[in-house]
Design a protein around this motif. Structure first.
Motif, PDB file in Angstrom:
ATOM      1  N   GLY A 137      -3.769  -3.136  -5.390  1.00  0.00           N
ATOM      2  CA  GLY A 137      -3.806  -1.451  -5.546  1.00  0.00           C
ATOM      3  C   GLY A 137      -2.495  -0.768  -5.059  1.00  0.00           C
ATOM      4  O   GLY A 137      -1.667  -1.541  -4.922  1.00  0.00           O
ATOM      5  N   THR A 138      -2.604   0.437  -4.991  1.00  0.00           N
ATOM      6  CA  THR A 138      -1.333   1.263  -4.909  1.00  0.00           C
ATOM      7  C   THR A 138      -1.688   2.360  -3.975  1.00  0.00           C
ATOM      8  O   THR A 138      -2.653   2.968  -4.100  1.00  0.00           O
ATOM      9  N   VAL A 139      -0.992   2.383  -2.654  1.00  0.00           N
ATOM     10  CA  VAL A 139      -1.406   3.533  -1.866  1.00  0.00           C
ATOM     11  C   VAL A 139      -0.109   4.336  -1.472  1.00  0.00           C
ATOM     12  O   VAL A 139       1.030   4.121  -2.113  1.00  0.00           O
ATOM     13  N   ASN A 140      -0.401   5.744  -0.974  1.00  0.00           N
ATOM     14  CA  ASN A 140       0.666   6.629  -0.837  1.00  0.00           C
ATOM     15  C   ASN A 140       1.703   6.376   0.228  1.00  0.00           C
ATOM     16  O   ASN A 140       2.758   6.621   0.184  1.00  0.00           O
ATOM     17  N   THR A 141       1.093   5.885   1.463  1.00  0.00           N
ATOM     18  CA  THR A 141       1.995   5.673   2.605  1.00  0.00           C
ATOM     19  C   THR A 141       1.774   4.467   3.210  1.00  0.00           C
ATOM     20  O   THR A 141       0.840   3.669   2.851  1.00  0.00           O
ATOM     21  N   LEU A 142       2.627   4.216   4.276  1.00  0.00           N
ATOM     22  CA  LEU A 142       2.268   2.737   4.802  1.00  0.00           C
ATOM     23  C   LEU A 142       1.084   2.700   5.843  1.00  0.00           C
ATOM     24  O   LEU A 142       0.194   1.723   5.977  1.00  0.00           O
ATOM     25  N   ARG A 147      -4.418   1.037   6.814  1.00  0.00           N
ATOM     26  CA  ARG A 147      -5.801   1.300   6.914  1.00  0.00           C
ATOM     27  C   ARG A 147      -6.683   0.330   5.874  1.00  0.00           C
ATOM     28  O   ARG A 147      -7.712   0.001   6.095  1.00  0.00           O
ATOM     29  N   ALA A 148      -6.244   0.195   4.791  1.00  0.00           N
ATOM     30  CA  ALA A 148      -6.977  -0.591   3.652  1.00  0.00           C
ATOM     31  C   ALA A 148      -7.246  -1.922   4.254  1.00  0.00           C
ATOM     32  O   ALA A 148      -8.022  -2.616   3.888  1.00  0.00           O
ATOM     33  N   VAL A 149      -5.854  -2.475   4.983  1.00  0.00           N
ATOM     34  CA  VAL A 149      -6.047  -4.124   5.260  1.00  0.00           C
ATOM     35  C   VAL A 149      -6.960  -3.907   6.306  1.00  0.00           C
ATOM     36  O   VAL A 149      -7.732  -5.080   6.653  1.00  0.00           O
ATOM     37  N   MET A 150      -6.962  -2.973   7.290  1.00  0.00           N
ATOM     38  CA  MET A 150      -8.257  -2.977   8.408  1.00  0.00           C
ATOM     39  C   MET A 150      -9.496  -3.139   7.889  1.00  0.00           C
ATOM     40  O   MET A 150     -10.222  -3.870   8.505  1.00  0.00           O
ATOM     41  N   ILE A 151      -9.749  -2.297   6.751  1.00  0.00           N
ATOM     42  CA  ILE A 151     -11.437  -2.318   6.270  1.00  0.00           C
ATOM     43  C   ILE A 151     -11.509  -3.558   5.501  1.00  0.00           C
ATOM     44  O   ILE A 151     -12.556  -4.194   5.693  1.00  0.00           O
ATOM     45  N   LEU A 161      -1.554  -7.608  -0.693  1.00  0.00           N
ATOM     46  CA  LEU A 161      -0.794  -7.363  -1.879  1.00  0.00           C
ATOM     47  C   LEU A 161      -0.613  -5.776  -2.618  1.00  0.00           C
ATOM     48  O   LEU A 161      -0.488  -5.772  -3.848  1.00  0.00           O
ATOM     49  N   LEU A 162      -0.720  -4.976  -1.712  1.00  0.00           N
ATOM     50  CA  LEU A 162      -0.729  -3.419  -1.890  1.00  0.00           C
ATOM     51  C   LEU A 162       0.832  -3.163  -2.413  1.00  0.00           C
ATOM     52  O   LEU A 162       1.736  -3.837  -1.770  1.00  0.00           O
ATOM     53  N   ARG A 163       0.592  -2.333  -3.052  1.00  0.00           N
ATOM     54  CA  ARG A 163       2.220  -1.530  -3.382  1.00  0.00           C
ATOM     55  C   ARG A 163       2.041  -0.032  -2.827  1.00  0.00           C
ATOM     56  O   ARG A 163       0.866   0.402  -2.801  1.00  0.00           O
ATOM     57  N   VAL A 164       3.078   0.555  -2.482  1.00  0.00           N
ATOM     58  CA  VAL A 164       2.983   1.694  -1.744  1.00  0.00           C
ATOM     59  C   VAL A 164       4.134   2.662  -2.685  1.00  0.00           C
ATOM     60  O   VAL A 164       5.223   2.188  -3.226  1.00  0.00           O
ATOM     61  N   PRO A 467       6.553  -3.002  -3.439  1.00  0.00           N
ATOM     62  CA  PRO A 467       5.620  -3.768  -2.347  1.00  0.00           C
ATOM     63  C   PRO A 467       5.827  -3.182  -0.774  1.00  0.00           C
ATOM     64  O   PRO A 467       6.932  -2.739  -0.515  1.00  0.00           O
ATOM     65  N   VAL A 468       4.812  -3.330  -0.222  1.00  0.00           N
ATOM     66  CA  VAL A 468       4.630  -2.509   1.255  1.00  0.00           C
ATOM     67  C   VAL A 468       5.983  -3.526   2.079  1.00  0.00           C
ATOM     68  O   VAL A 468       6.541  -2.800   2.703  1.00  0.00           O
ATOM     69  N   GLU A 469       6.031  -4.869   1.955  1.00  0.00           N
ATOM     70  CA  GLU A 469       7.041  -5.329   2.691  1.00  0.00           C
ATOM     71  C   GLU A 469       8.491  -5.076   2.325  1.00  0.00           C
ATOM     72  O   GLU A 469       9.296  -4.847   3.372  1.00  0.00           O
ATOM     73  N   GLU A 470       8.797  -4.557   1.261  1.00  0.00           N
ATOM     74  CA  GLU A 470       9.909  -4.233   0.778  1.00  0.00           C
ATOM     75  C   GLU A 470      10.220  -2.712   1.596  1.00  0.00           C
ATOM     76  O   GLU A 470      11.340  -2.427   2.038  1.00  0.00           O
ATOM     77  N   LEU A 471       9.306  -1.990   1.520  1.00  0.00           N
ATOM     78  CA  LEU A 471       9.392  -0.669   2.232  1.00  0.00           C
ATOM     79  C   LEU A 471       9.807  -0.678   3.618  1.00  0.00           C
ATOM     80  O   LEU A 471      10.807  -0.033   4.185  1.00  0.00           O
ATOM     81  N   ILE A 472       8.948  -1.642   4.201  1.00  0.00           N
ATOM     82  CA  ILE A 472       9.328  -1.936   5.635  1.00  0.00           C
ATOM     83  C   ILE A 472      10.587  -2.309   6.062  1.00  0.00           C
ATOM     84  O   ILE A 472      11.227  -2.053   6.810  1.00  0.00           O
TER      85      ILE A 472
END
Length: 528
Positions: A137-142, A147-151, A161-164, A467-472
């Motif tokens: 899926g896609t989330v707005n922020t890191l 939070r999604a990974v924790m759930i 595999l989330l995208r931000v 992807p999340v890792e690219e933003l980080i």
């Protein structure tokens, strides 16, 4: 007769069974593991025609096995994962299973419903593949990604595999700092020196020593000239009296001075949220440092120390919309009066006033974080013992110095949220007292062509999500090591699990097991 035949057949079949068991013991046991699927939180039963001697599970946190009877093993699934189940049968045969504990569809649906509640406007879901949860899926922020990974971690160790969405420009903060420093000093000096150039044949001076007296130097007689005395004055700031007929004189030191010093600095600093900034208006002075050397000798190296008006601050925008400031303003000046003289060179000291504090303000609000008042009175009295204590006339044998200082320092801090100046508005300019030098190039100064020649500049990111890792990685500073890594969770890619290749054909064991399902979601028999 029929009873005897039945008994004989029973004995014969038992002999064949034991022979089959002996054959299985003589042959090499089967090493190929069989797949056994189980739902977390549920159980199944593995039946064995032969007597079970021992049962073992590799990871007891994933599943547990209990021998409920000599021919039955109860397997309970605890958490999602994989482990091994080994059953030892009487006669030496071993049964090996690859136990796959999967999440139930009910739990996956519950997790997806929870994700929809937490992210109503975003598409986030969890899928299970070979017992491993994958978050899509896609989330707005890191923070939403964490939070999604924790759930999803309730189902096991998830693969992120989330995208931000590409974040907007960071907020920029302008810090306006105003320094106001006023230093007032007042001094009052009064002293009297008496001298004689030969009255009653006694040349000399009477002084308290605080102010430099005139010098009377005897000049011996030469030739036909009689002996005389020479008077030398070294201080021009005095009141001088002299009676030639009496050979008596006096110098009066009476000086009153007032001095004012005003310093006003208004530095403006601009930085991004959670990024430190600093400002220095002053200079550097050389400071010698002695370093050790061979044979007891040292080398002198020169370092430079900064002084002047300095501001260091770190702004942080809080969830409340306020601005929290860690600010350290400082005013330092060179102090030669308290300096150190080494080998004829004077090293000045630093007169420093520093404030270190943390405040929280709204945009446009102000705080007076430093108000320093320093009032000092210094009085010095010198007198000649005995003569200085005579009433009224004793004032002639006294000297005094009265000094008063009054300094005030005020520091005012005002943070503001700002944005860049639009291209259509004029830029700030300095007001020069006289016209500045004209440009050599005239109105057509060398510059990079504008967008009218190069084309429009893309104001939107090339892609809406990454992807999340690219933003980080893009937010990490270049060249940082382990100590400077981002505090965001590490992203680890796990390859897709593929079904194992079928094992080569092996001789069937003497007592192949039978399994029966006690409680499965669909009521079907478990896979082997």
């Amino acid at each position: 007769m029929s009873g005897f035949i039945n008994k004989a057949l029973t004995i014969l079949s038992a002999g064949l069974f034991f022979s089959s068991g002996n054959w299985a013991q003589q042959q090499a046991p089967a090493t190929g593991a069989r797949d056994l699927f189980l739902t977390a939180g549920k159980s199944l039963i593995v039946d064995s025609p032969a007597v079970i001697e021992r049962v073992a599970v590799a990871n007891g946190a994933t599943a547990e096995a209990l021998a409920t009877s000599p021919h039955e093993v109860l397997v309970n699934g605890k958490v999602v994962g994989e482990t091994s189940l080994i059953v030892w049968q009487q006669g030496g045969n071993r049964l090996i299973f690859d136990l796959h504990v999967q999440a139930s569809n009910t739990r996956i649906d519950a997790i997806n419903r929870q994700l929809q509640m937490e992210f109503p406007d975003q598409k986030v879901s969890v899928d299970m593949e070979e017992g491993v949860p994958f978050v899509h899926g896609t989330v707005n922020t890191l923070g939403g990604s964490d939070r999604a990974v924790m759930i999803a971690s309730v189902l096991g160790k998830p693969v992120n595999l989330l995208r931000v969405n590409v974040p907007q420009t960071e907020a920029q903060i302008l810090i306006k700092v105003k320094f106001a420093d006023v230093d007032r000093s007042h001094s009052n000096q009064l002293g009297l020196n008496l001298f004689s150039t030969g009255a009653t044949g006694t040349p000399g001076t009477i002084t308290t020593g605080q102010f430099t007296p005139p010098q009377v130097t005897p000049v011996p007689a030469t030739g036909g000239s009689p002996a005389t005395n020479t008077l030398s004055l070294t201080n021009a700031l005095n009141v001088f009296f002299f009676r030639p007929d009496l050979n008596l004189g006096a110098t009066i030191e009476a000086l009153q001075a007032n001095a004012w010093l005003q310093i006003l600095a208004e530095p403006n600093l601009l930085t991004i949220n959670n990024h430190a900034a600093s400002f220095l208006a002053g200079g550097e002075f050389p400071f010698p440092t002695l370093q050790g050397g061979g044979a007891g000798l040292g080398a002198v190296t020169i370092t430079f120390r900064e002084f002047g008006v300095r501001v260091n601050f770190l702004p942080t925008i809080t969830p409340r919309g306020t601005i929290r400031l860690q600010v350290t303003p400082e005013v330092s000046t060179l102090d030669f009066a308290n300096g150190l003289t080494v080998s004829g060179f004077t090293i000045p000291a630093l007169d420093t006033r520093r404030v270190q504090t943390e405040v929280e303000l709204e945009s446009g609000q102000s705080f007076a974080i430093g108000g320093l008042l320093d009032n000092r009175v210094t009085k010095t009295l010198n007198k000649i013992p005995g003569l200085g204590d005579i009433p009224f006339f004793g004032k002639l044998f006294q000297s005094r110095n009265l000094s008063k200082t009054n300094s005030e320092l005020l520091i005012i801090v005002t943070p503001e949220l700002v944005r860049p100046i639009p291209s259509t508005l004029p830029l700030p300019k300095l007001k020069f007292p006289i016209p500045f030098l004209e440009s050599n190039s005239g109105p057509n100064a060398p510059r990079t062509p504008g967008i009218e020649a190069t084309g429009s500049v893309p104001v939107h990111p090339p892609q809406a999500t990454i992807p999340v890792e690219e933003l980080i990685q893009s937010q990490q500073k270049p060249g940082t090591g382990a100590a400077g890594q981002s505090t965001a969770p590490q992203i680890q890619f796990v390859p897709m699990l593929t079904p194992p290749a079928p094992a080569p054909a092996t001789p069937a064991p003497a007592a192949p097991p039978k399994t029966s399902q006690s409680d499965t979601p669909d009521g079907s028999a478990p896979k082997q």
